[in-house]
Design an enzyme around this catalytic site. Sequence first.
Site, short mmCIF file in Angstrom:
data_model
loop_
_atom_site.label_atom_id
_atom_site.label_comp_id
_atom_site.label_asym_id
_atom_site.label_seq_id
_atom_site.Cartn_x
_atom_site.Cartn_y
_atom_site.Cartn_z
N ASP A 11 -3.58 -7.24 18.75
CA ASP A 11 -4.24 -6.41 18.05
C ASP A 11 -5.75 -6.65 18.44
O ASP A 11 -6.29 -7.72 18.43
CB ASP A 11 -4.26 -6.61 16.75
CG ASP A 11 -2.91 -6.23 15.86
OD1 ASP A 11 -2.50 -5.40 16.48
OD2 ASP A 11 -2.72 -6.91 14.98
N ASP A 130 3.48 2.52 9.90
CA ASP A 130 2.81 1.29 8.95
C ASP A 130 3.05 1.82 7.74
O ASP A 130 2.83 2.68 6.98
CB ASP A 130 1.11 1.34 9.07
CG ASP A 130 0.70 0.73 10.45
OD1 ASP A 130 1.54 0.20 11.02
OD2 ASP A 130 -0.51 1.12 10.85
#
Length: 270
Positions: A11, A130
């Site tokens: 990330d 998500d």
Amino acid sequence: MVAKRIIPCLDVADGRVVKGVNFVGLRDAGDPVELACRYSASGADELVFLDIAASHQGRGTLVELVRRTAEAVTIPFTVGGGISSVEGITELLRAGADKVSLNSAAVRDPQLVARGAERFGCQCIVVAIDARRRLGPAGGWDVYVKGGRENTGRNALAWAREVVALGAGEILLTSMDGDGTQAGYDLALTRQVADAVDVPVIASGGAGTIDHIAAALEEGHAAAALLASLLHDGVLTVEAIKQDLLARGLPVRPLLADRGVTPATAGSLH
């Protein structure tokens, strides 16, 4: 039997690898190119590189960083964050990515999934979902976008089916409730999505032990496990994870050394 995959996740925000809890409280975890090289050499099956601030900041993925990272690794490499057009997909694939991951843009324009799959093939198109557990008696999970900041109101299970029908070749499924907690993957979420679609599902969010990883692959029916903090912080290694999974009877790809691959020949695998 298809081998289960271990996939480190990078990330990235402002050019650095970061990690947080429940998508907030980010901390620095290192240089993306350095970490990518380490995981590529350690026997990881693939890498996922997510520019987590791109959609929220309204900009494209950091292409130059993608190019440098892709040049440095010898394994398949997925890139996501801020991709909103076929042209954007093209740019990233030309920069060296093997696949692209669509999230917010896919919700905004589902036909982008279809256009991307038609032009580049389903195997290049990953849809990242998500999901956060919905409160109340109805249960289920809602789909969030913009780095987990916005609830779309979409049902995660229905959305997974929709994007696969449009041409997605893989689902990257992150439990927002589990993200960074190291309390274990959301096995119910992972299993329901994996059983609902006929493409591989990558489990993400919550790994804290090797038992959690094995559970996601067995009980959760995931094709792969995505890992971040455990690897970044040196709590586990790819080698230790694969050895444990093999001992449990789970099929995994052998480590590079076990395949007789040396640093001089590793580049031919990409």
